[in-house]
Design an enzyme around this catalytic site. Structure first.
Site, PDB file in Angstrom:
ATOM      1  CD  GLU A   1     -23.484   6.401   3.958  1.00  0.00           C
ATOM      2  OE1 GLU A   1     -23.700   6.318   3.398  1.00  0.00           O
ATOM      3  OE2 GLU A   1     -24.269   6.243   4.864  1.00  0.00           O
TER       4      GLU A   1
ATOM      5  CE  LYS B   1     -23.038   1.016   2.821  1.00  0.00           C
ATOM      6  NZ  LYS B   1     -24.431   1.924   2.495  1.00  0.00           N
TER       7      LYS B   1
ATOM      8  CB  CYS C   1     -25.617   2.708   5.590  1.00  0.00           C
ATOM      9  SG  CYS C   1     -26.678   2.781   5.073  1.00  0.00           S
TER      10      CYS C   1
END
Length: 595
Positions: free
Chosen positions: A295, A374, A459
């Site tokens: 990321e 995401k 994440c």
């Protein structure tokens, strides 16, 4: 010893003792967890909660207040990196960041007051079966308390690899139940009375009954954990994949303190990353099946060529070209992260522009395949809880969550005779169109076919078991890929904790995890929950790590299929049983008054 116990009882009457309890629980939780892994201390960490619950039994408002103080103490000790994040990620002043740290303990440490109040209420009103009450209340508080950075008491016990195996069935909340049952039993066991217990048959009987449930429960967890460990240890993988993880240590800002222009900063970064991949492949002497970038590995840009992305200046042809070059040069799939954008409404007003955090796959021919957006956004970095807070932190992006739980796929390519094409390195992409690069590599390209799905996570998504379970309806993944950027947290313990919290997904799914971070810690976790030794990177370094991962072919396990069914059954049974006892007590009091 008696003198010490007397002084300790006197100390319990003071406010200093209350502070001691906050520190006790906060410190022992912290050192039970990553990066210390002193897991055995988890069994005494809840003692601070038990001391306070007994000292202020029935004083519920005091327990609520003290519960929030437990949360603040825990966050200040274990999650101290929130202060660093708020300053770097949210661009807040030091004092505001400190206030946010304390508020985090209040807002996201609700599990502490929930436990204190429920445990005190049931223990006080029912007055028996407190071992079960402790376990049920601890587990329920874990399940019902909202958290920004989800951690559970069970995570602290999962440092024991045998106990960790049981999350395949009970989930992490099952371990939370075990923690509080064993901790309460130890709390109530006075070692000074052991000799008296051994001399008295009546006391031995009482002691045996008191330890019967905890001992049986611990034995069950150990037996189940051991059987699962050896079952999966001996499983034969269906195939293996060569995976190259790149940790580029990309800058968080292209404003350079050394006087370099933003163009120089990003040029040097991209050239260095290109060289990292080339060196890793040459050192290995073989091509990877999959190259994984983290990321924010190429910050603030997109490789999706679309009119909107070109208009707002986010599409960068050289970024796209390098990904195409990686895929073709090494005949590998490339999994990378980018920023995407769209208008929230049909209006093209700037106030309606929203961003998405994307994971993208390019196949070995450099063809863009699927993308995953995401969904679990990070507060103070990608979103704010209140609109006015965007004005306080202009650096925070206005991201929207994605909605799809589709798995991504990787591809295999048919072998082809090698050619002597000169590779297009980063420097050579200057002035080249991405389509030109793809056409340049046409002689290398061959037929590709879908090789299998994998579960893409960005994440913090990897640390939320209930969220990750939602992908089960999209198919059965061959492995889990977690792309993240922990650079906002510096050299704090956050990256260790993040890696540890995600580790249990490997056990729940019985799949390997590939973790690629921008600045560390990157690495691999096998289907038993082991970190692959020697393959984890350092913090704030630019490194690559290579591993042959195993693909396990197995149907979804109990937890993936049914989630927290067992913990919820325990909570419902507890509520029914103790609800019935409370009802009987009320009827008994009513009859006494009537008489």
């Amino acid at each position: 010893m008696n003198s010490f116990l007397h002084r300790f009882k006197e100390f319990q009457k003071t406010l200093a003792f209350d502070l001691f309890c906050f520190l006790w629980t906060g410190v022992f939780c912290f050192i039970s967890f990553a990066p210390f892994y002193l897991t055995h201390f988890v069994w005494i960490a809840p003692f601070g909660l038990f001391w306070i619950a007994h000292k202020y039994s029935g004083r519920y408002w005091r327990l609520v207040g003290y519960g929030f103080l437990f949360g603040m103490s825990f966050y200040a000790i274990a999650f101290h990196w929130i202060h660093h994040m708020a300053m770097v990620f949210g661009n807040f002043p030091w004092i505001v960041a400190f206030i946010l740290l304390l508020l985090s303990g209040v807002l996201f440490g609700v599990k502490f007051p929930l436990f204190l109040v429920s445990y005190s209420f049931l223990s006080r009103r029912v007055g028996r079966h407190s071992v079960w009450v402790a376990g049920a209340c601890g587990m329920a508080a874990d399940m019902l308390g909202y958290q920004l950075f989800p951690w559970y008491w069970g995570n602290l016990a999962a440092g024991n690899i045998i106990l960790a195996q049981t999350v395949e069935i009970t989930g992490v909340y099952g371990l939370s139940f075990l923690v509080f049952v064993i901790s309460y039993t130890l709390f109530e066991t006075n070692p000074l009375h052991i000799l008296e217990i051994l001399k008295s048959k009546e006391k031995r009987t009482h002691f045996g009954r008191f330890w019967a449930l905890p001992f049986a429960l611990l034995a069950i967890f150990l037996i189940v954990g051991t059987s699962l460990y050896f079952k999966w240890k001996n499983v034969v993988p269906t195939k293996t994949l060569e995976v190259l993880v790149v940790q580029p240590n990309a800058p968080m800002s292209i404003r350079d303190e050394r006087g370099r222009s933003p163009r120089q900063v990003i040029e040097e970064h991209m050239a260095h990353m290109d060289k990292m991949v080339e060196d890793a492949v040459q050192k290995a002497g073989k091509n990877p099946d999959l190259i994984v970038l983290p990321e924010a590995g190429i910050p603030y840009y997109s490789a999706r060529k679309a009119p909107l992305m070109e208009t707002i200046g986010m599409y960068w042809s050289r970024f796209d070209s390098l990904m195409i070059s990686f895929a073709n040069r090494y005949r590998a799939n490339v999994l990378f992260n980018e920023i995407d954008a769209a208008y929230k409404k049909k209006s093209s007003g700037k106030e309606y522009l929203r961003y998405f955090n994307n994971n993208v796959v390019y196949d070995p021919n450099g063809v863009r395949r699927q993308a995953y957006q995401k969904q679990y956004l990070v507060m103070f970095g990608e979103t704010m809880p209140f609109e006015f807070m965007y004005d306080l932190s202009p650096q925070t992006g206005r991201f929207d969550p994605g909605e799809s739980f589709d798995l991504l796929h990787y591809y295999s390519s048919a072998p082809k005779e090698p050619t002597s094409l000169l590779p297009i390195t980063w420097e050579r992409t200057e002035g080249l169109d991405a389509d030109f690069v793809r056409n340049y590599y046409a002689p290398l390209q061959s037929e590709v076919k879908e090789a299998g799905p994998f579960l893409p996570l960005i994440c913090y998504e990897v640390i939320v078991p209930e969220f990750v379970r939602k992908f089960k309806d999209s198919g059965n993944p061959q492995f889990i890929a977690n792309l993240t950027n922990d650079k906002w947290y510096g050299t704090t313990t956050e990256s260790d904790q993040h890696f540890e919290l995600g580790r249990l997904r490997a056990i729940e799914w019985r799949r390997w995890i590939v973790r690629s971070t921008n600045s560390g810690i990157s690495g691999f976790v096998d289907h038993l929950g082991h970190f692959i030794p020697g393959k984890s990177t350092g913090l704030m370094t630019a490194e690559t790590t290579w591993q042959q991962i195993q693909v396990i072919d197995s149907p979804p396990g109990f937890y993936v299929l049914y989630g927290d069914l067992i913990p919820w059954i325990l909570i419902i049974l507890t509520a029914v049983y103790y609800g019935n006892l409370l009802l009987q007590q009320r009827r008994s009091r009513s009859n006494e008054k009537a008489a």
